[in-house]
Design a protein around this motif. Structure first.
Motif, short mmCIF file in Angstrom:
data_model
loop_
_atom_site.label_atom_id
_atom_site.label_comp_id
_atom_site.label_asym_id
_atom_site.label_seq_id
_atom_site.Cartn_x
_atom_site.Cartn_y
_atom_site.Cartn_z
N PRO A 2 5.85 21.10 11.78
CA PRO A 2 7.24 21.20 11.35
C PRO A 2 7.49 20.29 10.14
N ALA A 3 8.44 20.70 9.29
CA ALA A 3 8.79 19.94 8.09
C ALA A 3 10.05 19.14 8.36
N HIS A 4 9.98 17.82 8.12
CA HIS A 4 11.10 16.93 8.46
C HIS A 4 12.20 16.93 7.41
N SER A 5 12.00 17.62 6.27
CA SER A 5 13.00 17.66 5.21
C SER A 5 12.82 18.94 4.40
N ALA A 6 13.81 19.24 3.57
CA ALA A 6 13.72 20.44 2.72
C ALA A 6 12.55 20.32 1.75
N ALA A 7 12.34 19.12 1.20
CA ALA A 7 11.22 18.92 0.27
C ALA A 7 9.89 19.12 0.99
N ALA A 8 9.79 18.62 2.22
CA ALA A 8 8.56 18.80 2.99
C ALA A 8 8.34 20.27 3.33
N PHE A 9 9.42 21.00 3.57
CA PHE A 9 9.29 22.43 3.87
C PHE A 9 8.72 23.18 2.67
N ALA A 10 9.16 22.83 1.48
CA ALA A 10 8.62 23.46 0.27
C ALA A 10 7.11 23.23 0.18
N LYS A 11 6.67 22.03 0.53
CA LYS A 11 5.24 21.72 0.47
C LYS A 11 4.45 22.49 1.52
N VAL A 12 4.99 22.59 2.73
CA VAL A 12 4.22 23.29 3.76
C VAL A 12 4.21 24.79 3.52
N LYS A 13 5.24 25.33 2.89
CA LYS A 13 5.20 26.75 2.53
C LYS A 13 4.08 27.01 1.53
N SER A 14 3.92 26.09 0.56
CA SER A 14 2.82 26.21 -0.38
C SER A 14 1.48 26.08 0.34
#
Length: 427
Positions: A127-139
């Motif tokens: 899981p991504a703890h922030s919006a910025a982290a979500f962008a990274k895990v999508k990549s």
């Protein structure tokens, strides 16, 4: 804090193996009875190599028996495109392929050798703890998906439904991952290796490694092994025969706890698919259940007295807060172990001389890559050039100012925790 982990405490298939008490010969001598050593012993013995394993304590005593039992077939910090940029496209893709198939290798070995270790290839979730982290895990998920991996992006709602945890921006899952009982898995690997012809000795610490014309002589208290090739598979434990290895990685002490079993209604809300979770926080948050519905989580510690008592309580409190468990069961087991973290967070093979290699593959991803390392080193044991292997191979690279820098992961933890909070607030 106990000296043994949950896995050792509940293990059922323990059997004593003798200490080395004679002078014997082998094609390959392996120092260390953890995942890497046992996987190497099994794969090499299956190819007709004469193998001896020397374990200073008992099978799975070190980091192998002290982790959380996650099977994660990717890298802790590096994504495939980053690896290609660092190593070049050809070598990078070989390393990517090596780790990508490591989950399937683990579960195939379990099936093929009928290893009873509560294994489930149920998937690993980040899981991504922030919006910025979500962008990274999508990549990250996209890069693995392009390479044919079962990588799936999960939106905010899907993450909450899948994990039972609120507050994440989204995440991803690798469905080839999963979980198991690491001690039972290691014992199964040892049994399979012996069935293939390997000889395994416990309570046989190696005191010296001496070069000889036809290979090496490894001395223990009451016996010795003469072998053409030697693999040191002690990770962050027991580098006494080659002390220079201790300066090539950061030693990281990690604590784990297991609660008493959760009530059924709470258990059904959390991880209904029985996956394992490690999120994107720098101060990593992890959780999973064992076969008896104990909730398991881990964490690091900041320097200071009383860590063995303080850190388990902190982990327990964090579970209560992040999983919204008002009536969380008390801690049933708590333990710690040492992990070896390389400066680039990648697996490494260390060239210590002709026919003498040390291996480091954990970096927070112990079970899958160390098992895969064993398959690779069986190629080396049967004649492959170590430079041809998918794992980087080089002489020892000592970390500058290691005496001070080895404390960096713990010293930087407060700053990491602050950055996590800033990420979550969007600052």
């Amino acid at each position: 804090m106990t000296d043994i982990s949950l896995w050792h405490a509940v293990g059922r298939n323990r059997r004593d193996r003798p200490a080395l008490a004679a002078d014997i010969d082998a094609d390959l001598a392996i120092i260390g009875g953890g995942f890497a050593g046992l996987s190497t012993a099994l794969h090499a013995a299956e190819r007709g190599v004469s193998v001896v394993v020397l374990e200073a304590e008992i099978i799975a005593w070190g980091a192998t028996g002290r982790n959380a039992g996650f099977v994660v077939p990717n890298f802790a910090k590096m994504d495939p495109d980053n690896i290609n940029a660092a190593l070049g496209a050809e070598r990078g893709e070989r390393l990517n392929t090596f780790v990508a198939g490591s989950g399937e290798l683990v579960f195939d070995l379990i099936k093929r050798h009928s290893i009873e270790c509560s294994a489930q290839q149920s998937g690993w979730i980040q899981p991504a703890h922030s919006a910025a982290a979500f962008a990274k895990v999508k990549s990250r998920a996209g890069q693995w998906a392009k390479r044919g991996r079962p990588a799936v992006i999960l939106d905010e709602c899907e993450i909450e439904t899948t994990t039972g945890a609120k507050g994440y921006s989204g995440g991803w899952t690798d469905r080839s991952g999963g979980l198991l009982n690491p001690v039972e898995y290691a014992r199964g690997l040892a049994d399979a290796a012996e069935a293939a012809g390997a000889r395994i000795f416990e309570r046989s610490p190696v005191t010296t490694i001496a070069r000889q014309a036809d290979g090496y002589r490894l001395a223990t208290t009451n016996g010795s092994v003469r072998a053409g090739k030697v693999f040191i598979a002690t990770n962050a434990y027991g580098q006494a025969p080659k002390p220079e290895l201790a300066k090539t990685y950061f030693p990281l002490k990690v604590f784990q706890i297991a609660t008493e079993p959760l009530p059924r209604e709470i258990r059904e809300r959390l991880l209904p698919g029985n996956q394992c979770v490690s999120d994107t926080r720098r101060n990593l948050f992890t959780f999973r259940f064992d076969a008896d519905n104990r909730l398991i989580s881990g964490g690091m510690h900041i320097f200071g007295p009383g860590a063995d008592e303080r850190v388990p309580r902190t982990i327990h409190r964090r579970l209560k807060e992040l999983l919204e468990l008002a009536d969380i069961p008390p801690i049933a087991y708590s333990w710690s172990g040492m992990a070896a973290v390389e400066p680039d967070f990648l697996p490494h093979l260390v060239d210590l001389g002709p026919g003498l290699i040390a291996g480091f593959a954990c970096n927070g991803r112990g079970i899958a890559p160390t098992t895969a390392m064993g398959n690779v080193l069986a190629d080396w044991a049967t004649g492959a050039d170590p430079d041809s292997l998918p794992i980087p191979f080089a002489p020892p690279q000592q970390i500058p100012l290691h005496g001070m820098m080895k404390h960096a992961p713990n010293m930087l933890l407060p700053w990491s925790m602050l950055r996590d909070k800033l990420d979550e607030s969007g600052a």
